[in-house]
Design a protein around this motif. Structure first.
Motif, PDB file in Angstrom:
ATOM      1  N   TYR A 195       0.820  -1.208   0.000  1.00 19.09           N
ATOM      2  CA  TYR A 195       0.000   0.000   0.000  1.00 19.09           C
ATOM      3  C   TYR A 195       0.859   1.266   0.000  1.00 19.09           C
ATOM      4  N   GLY A 196       2.019   1.212   0.621  1.00 17.28           N
ATOM      5  CA  GLY A 196       2.951   2.336   0.555  1.00 17.28           C
ATOM      6  C   GLY A 196       3.441   2.550  -0.865  1.00 17.28           C
ATOM      7  N   ASN A 197       3.773   1.464  -1.546  1.00 18.83           N
ATOM      8  CA  ASN A 197       4.209   1.524  -2.937  1.00 18.83           C
ATOM      9  C   ASN A 197       3.096   2.066  -3.822  1.00 18.83           C
ATOM     10  N   LEU A 198       1.880   1.591  -3.616  1.00 15.70           N
ATOM     11  CA  LEU A 198       0.735   2.039  -4.405  1.00 15.70           C
ATOM     12  C   LEU A 198       0.467   3.530  -4.187  1.00 15.70           C
ATOM     13  N   THR A 199       0.532   3.971  -2.941  1.00 14.01           N
ATOM     14  CA  THR A 199       0.314   5.392  -2.629  1.00 14.01           C
ATOM     15  C   THR A 199       1.375   6.260  -3.294  1.00 14.01           C
ATOM     16  N   ALA A 200       2.635   5.861  -3.187  1.00 13.81           N
ATOM     17  CA  ALA A 200       3.710   6.616  -3.835  1.00 13.81           C
ATOM     18  C   ALA A 200       3.506   6.656  -5.348  1.00 13.81           C
ATOM     19  N   TYR A 201       3.092   5.530  -5.924  1.00 11.79           N
ATOM     20  CA  TYR A 201       2.834   5.453  -7.364  1.00 11.79           C
ATOM     21  C   TYR A 201       1.781   6.478  -7.781  1.00 11.79           C
ATOM     22  N   ILE A 202       0.694   6.535  -7.039  1.00  9.07           N
ATOM     23  CA  ILE A 202      -0.399   7.452  -7.378  1.00  9.07           C
ATOM     24  C   ILE A 202       0.049   8.905  -7.235  1.00  9.07           C
ATOM     25  N   VAL A 203       0.655   9.237  -6.107  1.00  6.50           N
ATOM     26  CA  VAL A 203       1.062  10.620  -5.847  1.00  6.50           C
ATOM     27  C   VAL A 203       2.105  11.092  -6.863  1.00  6.50           C
ATOM     28  N   VAL A 204       3.136  10.300  -7.071  1.00  3.29           N
ATOM     29  CA  VAL A 204       4.206  10.700  -7.991  1.00  3.29           C
ATOM     30  C   VAL A 204       3.682  10.819  -9.415  1.00  3.29           C
ATOM     31  N   ASN A 205       2.815   9.895  -9.821  1.00  3.69           N
ATOM     32  CA  ASN A 205       2.316   9.960 -11.197  1.00  3.69           C
ATOM     33  C   ASN A 205       1.345  11.119 -11.412  1.00  3.69           C
ATOM     34  N   ILE A 206       0.585  11.507 -10.402  1.00  3.92           N
ATOM     35  CA  ILE A 206      -0.227  12.724 -10.511  1.00  3.92           C
ATOM     36  C   ILE A 206       0.692  13.928 -10.703  1.00  3.92           C
ATOM     37  N   PHE A 207       1.768  13.948  -9.931  1.00  2.00           N
ATOM     38  CA  PHE A 207       2.768  15.017 -10.065  1.00  2.00           C
ATOM     39  C   PHE A 207       3.362  15.032 -11.480  1.00  2.00           C
ATOM     40  N   PHE A 208       3.706  13.865 -12.014  1.00  2.00           N
ATOM     41  CA  PHE A 208       4.255  13.783 -13.382  1.00  2.00           C
ATOM     42  C   PHE A 208       3.258  14.304 -14.416  1.00  2.00           C
ATOM     43  N   VAL A 209       1.989  13.954 -14.275  1.00  3.80           N
ATOM     44  CA  VAL A 209       0.963  14.410 -15.221  1.00  3.80           C
ATOM     45  C   VAL A 209       0.868  15.933 -15.177  1.00  3.80           C
ATOM     46  N   ILE A 210       0.826  16.490 -13.981  1.00  5.32           N
ATOM     47  CA  ILE A 210       0.729  17.950 -13.849  1.00  5.32           C
ATOM     48  C   ILE A 210       1.947  18.629 -14.459  1.00  5.32           C
ATOM     49  N   ILE A 211       3.141  18.151 -14.113  1.00  4.70           N
ATOM     50  CA  ILE A 211       4.374  18.738 -14.656  1.00  4.70           C
ATOM     51  C   ILE A 211       4.383  18.635 -16.179  1.00  4.70           C
ATOM     52  N   ASN A 212       4.038  17.482 -16.711  1.00  2.24           N
ATOM     53  CA  ASN A 212       4.042  17.278 -18.154  1.00  2.24           C
ATOM     54  C   ASN A 212       3.057  18.220 -18.849  1.00  2.24           C
ATOM     55  N   LEU A 213       1.848  18.319 -18.332  1.00  2.20           N
ATOM     56  CA  LEU A 213       0.834  19.159 -18.970  1.00  2.20           C
ATOM     57  C   LEU A 213       1.145  20.648 -18.840  1.00  2.20           C
ATOM     58  N   LEU A 214       1.829  21.034 -17.766  1.00  2.04           N
ATOM     59  CA  LEU A 214       2.194  22.445 -17.603  1.00  2.04           C
ATOM     60  C   LEU A 214       3.415  22.837 -18.436  1.00  2.04           C
ATOM     61  N   THR A 215       4.360  21.948 -18.608  1.00  5.22           N
ATOM     62  CA  THR A 215       5.608  22.304 -19.290  1.00  5.22           C
ATOM     63  C   THR A 215       5.610  21.984 -20.776  1.00  5.22           C
ATOM     64  N   SER A 216       5.082  20.839 -21.149  1.00  4.64           N
ATOM     65  CA  SER A 216       5.109  20.464 -22.567  1.00  4.64           C
ATOM     66  C   SER A 216       3.887  19.632 -22.932  1.00  4.64           C
ATOM     67  N   PRO A 217       2.720  20.294 -23.014  1.00  5.29           N
ATOM     68  CA  PRO A 217       1.498  19.534 -23.303  1.00  5.29           C
ATOM     69  C   PRO A 217       1.476  18.932 -24.709  1.00  5.29           C
ATOM     70  N   GLU A 218       2.308  19.440 -25.603  1.00  4.76           N
ATOM     71  CA  GLU A 218       2.345  18.891 -26.961  1.00  4.76           C
ATOM     72  C   GLU A 218       3.112  17.566 -27.032  1.00  4.76           C
ATOM     73  N   HIS A 219       3.940  17.303 -26.030  1.00  6.28           N
ATOM     74  CA  HIS A 219       4.708  16.054 -25.986  1.00  6.28           C
ATOM     75  C   HIS A 219       4.381  15.346 -24.674  1.00  6.28           C
ATOM     76  N   LEU A 220       3.536  14.348 -24.741  1.00  6.14           N
ATOM     77  CA  LEU A 220       3.138  13.619 -23.531  1.00  6.14           C
ATOM     78  C   LEU A 220       4.130  12.501 -23.239  1.00  6.14           C
ATOM     79  N   TRP A 221       4.775  12.595 -22.088  1.00  2.00           N
ATOM     80  CA  TRP A 221       5.751  11.577 -21.696  1.00  2.00           C
ATOM     81  C   TRP A 221       5.379  10.901 -20.373  1.00  2.00           C
TER      82      TRP A 221
END
Length: 101
Positions: A25-51
């Motif tokens: 559950y710790g791994n799952l929580t970290a996965y969710i939190v970090v990936n939400i952060f990645f989505v936000i960073i990606n969409l704010l910095t380079s929405p034309e290139h989704l990584w």
């Protein structure tokens, strides 16, 4: 005396199991939190290139296998396989010891 030993062994197995589940559950929580952060960073910095989906995919595969292992849902290399293999190794070692006597 043996009853205490069995209770202690049961307690230790239960404690180990709880620790494994908490780890998942710790791994799952970290996965969710970090990936939400990645989505936000990606969409704010380079929405034309989704990584963001690449780390999400890679880590997600790891989370799935971790969950399968923790909840004993592995079709291969599960607890039964582990116990059979340990017994096989112990018997092999015992056989080797008896050969040299």
């Amino acid at each position: 005396m043996e009853s205490n030993y069995n209770e202690r062994a049961q307690y230790e197995r239960a404690q180990k199991r709880v620790k494994e589940i908490k780890g998942f559950y710790g791994n799952l929580t970290a996965y969710i939190v970090v990936n939400i952060f990645f989505v936000i960073i990606n969409l704010l910095t380079s929405p034309e290139h989704l990584w963001f989906y690449w780390p999400m995919l890679g880590w997600g595969i790891g989370v799935v296998f971790h969950g399968l292992q923790v909840f004993n849902a592995m079709p291969f290399f599960g607890k039964d396989w582990e116990e059979r293999k340990m017994k096989e190794f112990m018997e092999e070692e015992e056989r080797r010891k008896n050969e040299f006597k």
